[in-house]
Structures are given as C-alpha cells and as structure tokens.
Design a protein around this motif. Structure first.
Motif, PDB file in Angstrom:
ATOM      1  N   GLU A  71       0.863  -1.181   0.000  1.00 36.62           N
ATOM      2  CA  GLU A  71       0.000   0.000   0.000  1.00 36.62           C
ATOM      3  C   GLU A  71       0.898   1.229   0.000  1.00 36.62           C
TER       4      GLU A  71
ATOM      5  N   GLN B 288      -4.140   7.101  -1.766  1.00 43.28           N
ATOM      6  CA  GLN B 288      -3.583   5.775  -1.473  1.00 43.28           C
ATOM      7  C   GLN B 288      -3.855   4.829  -2.626  1.00 43.28           C
TER       8      GLN B 288
ATOM      9  N   THR C 193       1.129   5.663  -0.340  1.00 41.32           N
ATOM     10  CA  THR C 193       0.471   6.961  -0.282  1.00 41.32           C
ATOM     11  C   THR C 193       1.219   7.882  -1.233  1.00 41.32           C
TER      12      THR C 193
END
Length: 108
Positions: A43, A81, A45
């Motif tokens: 993940e 994100q 950002t």
C-alpha cells in the motif's frame, strides 16, 4: 516502528518509507510513501497526482538509485492511497518455458 496485522502477513509502518514508482519505460517517476507491505502486495500513499499515467505495469523503486526494485501492477486507487500487487518473475518464466516446450513438441 512496524506492526504486523494478524493473519494477513502484511506489515504496516508507522511513519512509512520514502519510495518511488517509475514507468516500465522510464519516462515518468513519482515520489510516494510505502505504508504497508507483504510478500505479494503493498500500500502506497502518493505525494503527487498519477492522473494520465499508465499504471498497468510499473516499478516500485525501494532505493534512490533504483538498484532495489519490484515490478508491480495497480490493484486499487483510494484518493491518495493505492494498492499494488507484485508481479512475480517466476510466473512469467514458467509461462514462457511451458509455451516453448509445447512448440518444441509440435515440431518433433
């Protein structure tokens, strides 16, 4: 500093690590923060917009020199994100070798 989410094998980082994403052809590169990672996915950002970029396949650069990297594909976008999946080189090699064996058998 890092905390493992039970059952998922994903490690979440408190502050994250500065990383980059780069196009396969090297024509674009963007700064981002790695917030969670597992053996198969991660993940990120984003710090800037990814609008208009081809994110079907790209590199996740783990060092500023680009010596440590993973080949990836986009799974999901949620605002700033993004979720990505790592593309395994072993899977691509197996596909190529199996198709090569089929063609060798056909010519025999």
């Amino acid at each position: 500093m890092a905390e493992d989410i039970a059952g998922t094998g994903r490690v979440t980082f408190g502050r994250g690590y500065n990383v980059w994403i780069m196009g396969i052809d090297g024509t674009w590169r963007r700064n981002c923060v790695l917030t969670a990672v597992s053996a198969n996915d991660a993940e990120l950002t984003l710090e800037t917009s990814i609008e208009g970029l081809n994110l079907k396949e790209f590199f996740l650069l783990l060092s500023s020199t680009g010596l440590a990297y993973r080949r990836c594909e986009l799974v999901k976008v949620n605002g700033a994100q993004i979720d990505i999946r790592f593309i395994s080189a072993k899977a691509n090699t197996k596909k190529k070798s199996s198709s090569r064996n089929d063609s060798e058998m056909a010519s025999a």
